[in-house]
Design a protein around this motif. Structure first.
Motif, PDB file in Angstrom:
ATOM      1  N   UNK A 115       6.384  -0.384   9.993  1.00  0.00           N
ATOM      2  CA  UNK A 115       7.493   0.389   9.951  1.00  0.00           C
ATOM      3  C   UNK A 115       8.297   0.036   8.707  1.00  0.00           C
ATOM      4  N   UNK A 116       8.123  -1.173   8.234  1.00  0.00           N
ATOM      5  CA  UNK A 116       9.083  -1.636   7.178  1.00  0.00           C
ATOM      6  C   UNK A 116       8.615  -1.016   6.081  1.00  0.00           C
ATOM      7  N   UNK A 117       7.433  -0.574   5.789  1.00  0.00           N
ATOM      8  CA  UNK A 117       7.007  -0.230   4.612  1.00  0.00           C
ATOM      9  C   UNK A 117       7.705   1.053   4.143  1.00  0.00           C
ATOM     10  N   UNK A 118       7.859   2.060   4.981  1.00  0.00           N
ATOM     11  CA  UNK A 118       8.620   3.119   4.354  1.00  0.00           C
ATOM     12  C   UNK A 118       9.975   2.908   3.797  1.00  0.00           C
ATOM     13  N   UNK A 119      10.856   2.424   4.499  1.00  0.00           N
ATOM     14  CA  UNK A 119      12.008   2.134   3.861  1.00  0.00           C
ATOM     15  C   UNK A 119      12.043   1.395   2.650  1.00  0.00           C
ATOM     16  N   UNK A 131      16.655   7.320   6.371  1.00  0.00           N
ATOM     17  CA  UNK A 131      15.901   7.687   7.257  1.00  0.00           C
ATOM     18  C   UNK A 131      14.739   6.706   7.835  1.00  0.00           C
ATOM     19  N   UNK A 132      14.329   5.969   6.657  1.00  0.00           N
ATOM     20  CA  UNK A 132      13.335   4.940   7.189  1.00  0.00           C
ATOM     21  C   UNK A 132      13.726   3.700   7.684  1.00  0.00           C
ATOM     22  N   UNK A 133      15.032   3.430   7.402  1.00  0.00           N
ATOM     23  CA  UNK A 133      15.513   2.170   7.926  1.00  0.00           C
ATOM     24  C   UNK A 133      15.986   2.569   9.328  1.00  0.00           C
ATOM     25  N   UNK A 134      16.725   3.512   9.749  1.00  0.00           N
ATOM     26  CA  UNK A 134      17.243   4.034  10.824  1.00  0.00           C
ATOM     27  C   UNK A 134      16.211   3.504  12.064  1.00  0.00           C
ATOM     28  N   UNK A 179       0.814  -1.145   0.018  1.00  0.00           N
ATOM     29  CA  UNK A 179       0.004   0.191   0.099  1.00  0.00           C
ATOM     30  C   UNK A 179       0.923   1.371  -0.002  1.00  0.00           C
ATOM     31  N   UNK A 180       2.007   1.435   0.655  1.00  0.00           N
ATOM     32  CA  UNK A 180       2.863   2.404   0.901  1.00  0.00           C
ATOM     33  C   UNK A 180       3.534   2.337  -0.445  1.00  0.00           C
ATOM     34  N   UNK A 181       3.715   1.394  -0.865  1.00  0.00           N
ATOM     35  CA  UNK A 181       4.756   1.449  -2.342  1.00  0.00           C
ATOM     36  C   UNK A 181       3.638   2.168  -3.505  1.00  0.00           C
ATOM     37  N   UNK A 182       2.394   1.991  -3.255  1.00  0.00           N
ATOM     38  CA  UNK A 182       1.424   2.379  -4.124  1.00  0.00           C
ATOM     39  C   UNK A 182       1.411   3.700  -4.143  1.00  0.00           C
ATOM     40  N   UNK A 183       1.852   4.794  -2.919  1.00  0.00           N
ATOM     41  CA  UNK A 183       1.756   6.128  -3.135  1.00  0.00           C
ATOM     42  C   UNK A 183       2.875   6.809  -2.692  1.00  0.00           C
ATOM     43  N   UNK A 184       3.758   6.439  -1.974  1.00  0.00           N
ATOM     44  CA  UNK A 184       5.076   6.904  -1.412  1.00  0.00           C
ATOM     45  C   UNK A 184       5.724   7.492  -2.559  1.00  0.00           C
TER      46      UNK A 184
END
Length: 410
Positions: free
Chosen positions: A163-167, A274-277, A37-42
């Motif tokens: 939280x894995x989605x953003x990185x 920033x998303x991995x940290x 879902x996050x890949x769909x928009x970020x």
């Protein structure tokens, strides 16, 4: 159980109970679907849309992207509530929410085609508005499924996994931009395909349904607590929206000698880092909050860290210092949001209306799409984002303080 003496009865469907191994597998499937879902928009909204706006509008890009974000925020707010409600009705009639997710996947892919073909500012704004409707047709039932099928005692860990989605999504952004041979059309075609592949397993796998029955006094208290949680997340998410949309322009203001394309590549890499940290920190905080049954101390601490990062961004005078402050902001923001999501799902007052109620809670994600651009428009210029960053720091800290008013649930 609530800290108060109000009665809270939880009834689980034994037929849908899962072993520990299957429950763990389902959490993985949920995390993968959320990443889809996050890949769909970020990647689109953080990197590809600003580049597209610059291509079709040139120097007027700030106005075009602001119009797209505001129009998209209104569309997302209404459509998330609508599709959450529709999925509630499907469940009440003996069906499920997954059919709406599948329709949203198809509609999102069609909107990517429209975005790729947009050749004018008006066409781009309209395509983004349609995209927001489509992506929320997919996301609204997805989050309701999480509330339906993830047990309370696993929601802290589940929040950390989300939280894995953003990185993952930002790494995809960096990869798409770094590969210079890929044209705009290819980039916009790859994203919905990957998104659909990540979500597909959830369409076939179901978790453990839970049903909660509340005494009237407990429902009243949960309504109050949910309202405070709503306000807190809204305040924190204003900063998230501004940085989500304007991070590239902010970084250019700090390092104006760097070209927009080169800065887009650097920004995508920065987002990935920033998303991995925050990942291990969010997972640890989620696990600890599950074990001790208290989330508010972690939420306040995360808001303080996030506000400090925003203050650092206001004071930054180089890309290196701005990037460091942004990572600090993102650590605090990521921990706050994943723990808040776990907390808020425990506060939903009626299992029959989870889709609708989550749609209302989702306004804390979409209304900042109205507030953030307005603040940025009033306080920032393409060369100076200092004032808006300081205001965002104050709002974020206030959001952490507001969460202290929510009753502690175990």
């Amino acid at each position: 159980m609530p800290a108060s003496s109000a009665t809270l009865t939880v009834v689980r469907d034994r037929a849908s109970g899962m072993t520990g191994r299957r429950a763990t597998l389902f959490l993985g499937v949920i995390a993968l679907a959320h990443a889809g879902g996050v890949i769909g928009y970020l990647p689109l909204l953080t990197m590809l849309l600003p580049l597209k706006a610059q291509a079709v509008a040139g120097d007027a890009r700030l106005g075009v992207i602001t119009a797209a974000v505001i129009g998209g925020a209104i569309a997302a707010s209404l459509s998330n509530i609508l599709f959450g409600w529709l999925s509630d009705r499907s469940v009440a009639r003996g069906g499920g929410r997954r059919g709406w997710m599948a329709a949203g996947i198809v509609a999102t892919a069609l909107c990517y085609i429209a975005i790729a073909q947009a050749a004018s500012p008006a066409a781009l704004v309209l395509a983004i508005i349609a995209f927001q409707v489509a992506i929320n047709a997919m996301l609204a039932p997805l989050f309701a499924i999480m509330a339906d099928e993830i047990p309370d005692e696993r929601r802290g860990v589940a929040g950390g996994l989300l939280a894995l989605a953003n990185p993952v999504a930002s790494a995809l952004s960096a990869t798409l931009i770094a590969i210079g041979l890929l044209g705009e059309g290819v980039r916009l075609a790859v994203i919905p395909l990957i998104s659909a592949a990540c979500i597909a397993p959830l369409l076939a796998i179901r978790g453990q349904r839970s049903h909660t029955v509340l005494a009237p006094t407990a429902k009243t208290r949960l309504d109050r607590d949910l309202a405070l949680a709503w306000i807190a997340r809204l305040l924190v998410q204003v900063a998230g929206n501004v940085l989500f949309v304007y991070l590239l322009y902010y970084l250019i203001s700090v390092a104006p000698a760097v070209t927009a394309t080169d800065m887009a590549s650097s920004a995508a890499t920065l987002l990935t880092v920033a998303y991995i940290v925050p990942l291990p920190i969010a997972l640890l905080a989620g696990r600890l909050s599950d074990r001790i049954g208290r989330r508010k101390p972690f939420l306040l601490g995360a808001a303080i860290v996030s506000a400090a990062g925003l203050t650092g961004m206001a004071l930054a005078d180089s890309f290196a210092t701005a990037a460091t402050a942004f990572v600090m902001y993102e650590v605090g923001s990521a921990v706050f949001l994943v723990l808040h999501a776990a907390f808020a799902m425990q506060l939903l007052p009626d299992p029959r209306h989870r889709g609708r109620d989550l749609g209302l809670l989702n306004l804390t994600n979409t209304l900042p799409g109205l507030l953030g651009p307005i603040l940025t428009w009033l306080l920032a210029t393409p060369q100076d984002f200092d004032a808006v960053m300081l205001i965002l720091a104050v709002l974020t800290f206030t959001g952490g303080v507001v969460m202290l008013g929510v009753r502690q649930y175990r």
